[in-house]
Design a protein around this motif. Structure first.
Motif, PDB file in Angstrom:
ATOM      1  N   ALA A 192      50.369 -36.072   4.078  1.00  0.00           N
ATOM      2  CA  ALA A 192      49.213 -36.678   4.741  1.00  0.00           C
ATOM      3  C   ALA A 192      49.510 -36.912   6.222  1.00  0.00           C
ATOM      4  CB  ALA A 192      48.846 -37.996   4.060  1.00  0.00           C
ATOM      5  N   LEU A 193      50.716 -37.387   6.520  1.00  0.00           N
ATOM      6  CA  LEU A 193      51.096 -37.614   7.920  1.00  0.00           C
ATOM      7  C   LEU A 193      51.087 -36.312   8.711  1.00  0.00           C
ATOM      8  CD1 LEU A 193      53.923 -40.269   7.596  1.00  0.00           C
ATOM      9  CD2 LEU A 193      51.820 -40.490   8.942  1.00  0.00           C
ATOM     10  N   GLY A 238      35.804 -42.848  18.645  1.00  0.00           N
ATOM     11  CA  GLY A 238      35.660 -44.030  17.798  1.00  0.00           C
ATOM     12  C   GLY A 238      36.578 -44.026  16.590  1.00  0.00           C
ATOM     13  N   GLU A 239      37.047 -42.860  16.184  1.00  0.00           N
ATOM     14  CA  GLU A 239      37.903 -42.729  15.008  1.00  0.00           C
ATOM     15  C   GLU A 239      39.391 -42.722  15.355  1.00  0.00           C
ATOM     16  OE1 GLU A 239      37.046 -42.353  11.601  1.00  0.00           O
ATOM     17  OE2 GLU A 239      35.127 -43.100  12.330  1.00  0.00           O
ATOM     18  N   ARG A 240      39.718 -42.557  16.628  1.00  0.00           N
ATOM     19  CA  ARG A 240      41.138 -42.443  17.016  1.00  0.00           C
ATOM     20  C   ARG A 240      41.952 -43.662  16.606  1.00  0.00           C
ATOM     21  NH1 ARG A 240      39.611 -39.658  22.207  1.00  0.00           N
ATOM     22  NH2 ARG A 240      39.825 -37.479  21.643  1.00  0.00           N
ATOM     23  N   GLU A 272      45.108 -43.617  14.085  1.00  0.00           N
ATOM     24  CA  GLU A 272      46.415 -44.120  14.524  1.00  0.00           C
ATOM     25  C   GLU A 272      46.884 -45.269  13.637  1.00  0.00           C
ATOM     26  OE1 GLU A 272      48.536 -42.755  16.712  1.00  0.00           O
ATOM     27  OE2 GLU A 272      47.027 -41.167  16.800  1.00  0.00           O
ATOM     28  N   ARG A 273      45.968 -46.156  13.260  1.00  0.00           N
ATOM     29  CA  ARG A 273      46.315 -47.269  12.378  1.00  0.00           C
ATOM     30  C   ARG A 273      46.750 -46.730  11.009  1.00  0.00           C
ATOM     31  NH1 ARG A 273      42.229 -50.092  13.406  1.00  0.00           N
ATOM     32  NH2 ARG A 273      40.853 -49.322  11.777  1.00  0.00           N
ATOM     33  N   ALA A 274      46.040 -45.724  10.507  1.00  0.00           N
ATOM     34  CA  ALA A 274      46.394 -45.122   9.217  1.00  0.00           C
ATOM     35  C   ALA A 274      47.784 -44.492   9.286  1.00  0.00           C
ATOM     36  CB  ALA A 274      45.353 -44.081   8.822  1.00  0.00           C
ATOM     37  N   LYS A 275      48.085 -43.790  10.380  1.00  0.00           N
ATOM     38  CA  LYS A 275      49.402 -43.164  10.524  1.00  0.00           C
ATOM     39  C   LYS A 275      50.503 -44.223  10.566  1.00  0.00           C
ATOM     40  CE  LYS A 275      48.570 -40.414  14.079  1.00  0.00           C
ATOM     41  NZ  LYS A 275      48.572 -39.292  15.057  1.00  0.00           N
ATOM     42  N   ARG A 276      50.282 -45.301  11.301  1.00  0.00           N
ATOM     43  CA  ARG A 276      51.276 -46.385  11.361  1.00  0.00           C
ATOM     44  C   ARG A 276      51.510 -46.975   9.972  1.00  0.00           C
ATOM     45  NH1 ARG A 276      48.586 -47.854  16.035  1.00  0.00           N
ATOM     46  NH2 ARG A 276      47.408 -49.419  14.911  1.00  0.00           N
TER      47      ARG A 276
END
Length: 148
Positions: A99-100, A53-55, A59-63
């Motif tokens: 962070a990345l 559920g967090e993936r 992924e959105r945060a990394k983008r």
């Protein structure tokens, strides 16, 4: 900003070891939204793996972080800011990179776990080879002899 200052800032943010010793920013503004970046990264890293559920969230945060990094780097590359502002941007870019790195490393197992997994796979392949070489690879257990 002078050209050598600009080049120094660019070298700093693009250096491979730039994030060594760097801290993840406590808070960061991305696309007008304030995010508690350090809390988010530590919350996600605290778990052994990223829950399904967090993936999407990770992924959105990394983008978004990658996009923000590019937006912060561009004024330095184009020499559109003062040296002081360039310093601020460079420091924030290094924090974003830190962070990345933390978020990218979530999917990779730690080296000890990976070594154990490889060792178990090697042992399994070796046993399969031995059973086949000794003629014990059939389900009926022919007592070590292959029947023709």
């Amino acid at each position: 900003m002078k050209e050598y200052e600009r080049k120094g800032l660019l070298e700093r943010v693009n250096r491979e070891a730039a994030t060594v010793g760097a801290e993840i920013p406590e808070e960061i503004e991305i696309q007008g939204e304030s995010i508690d970046l350090r809390s988010f990264v530590f919350e996600i890293k605290r778990r052994d793996s990223v829950p399904p559920g967090e993936r999407d969230r990770v992924e959105r945060a990394k983008r978004n972080l990658r996009r923000e990094r590019i937006e912060r780097l561009e004024p330095i590359e184009e020499n559109e800011v003062s040296y002081e502002r360039g310093e601020e941007l460079a420091a924030s870019i290094v924090g974003i990179d830190r962070a990345l790195e933390a978020l990218e490393g979530l999917n990779a197992p730690d080296p000890e776990t990976e070594a154990k997994r490889k060792e178990a796979a090697d042992r399994k392949r070796w046993m399969r080879f031995l059973r086949k070489a000794l003629g014990r690879d059939d389900a009926g257990g022919t007592g070590g002899r292959t029947r023709f």
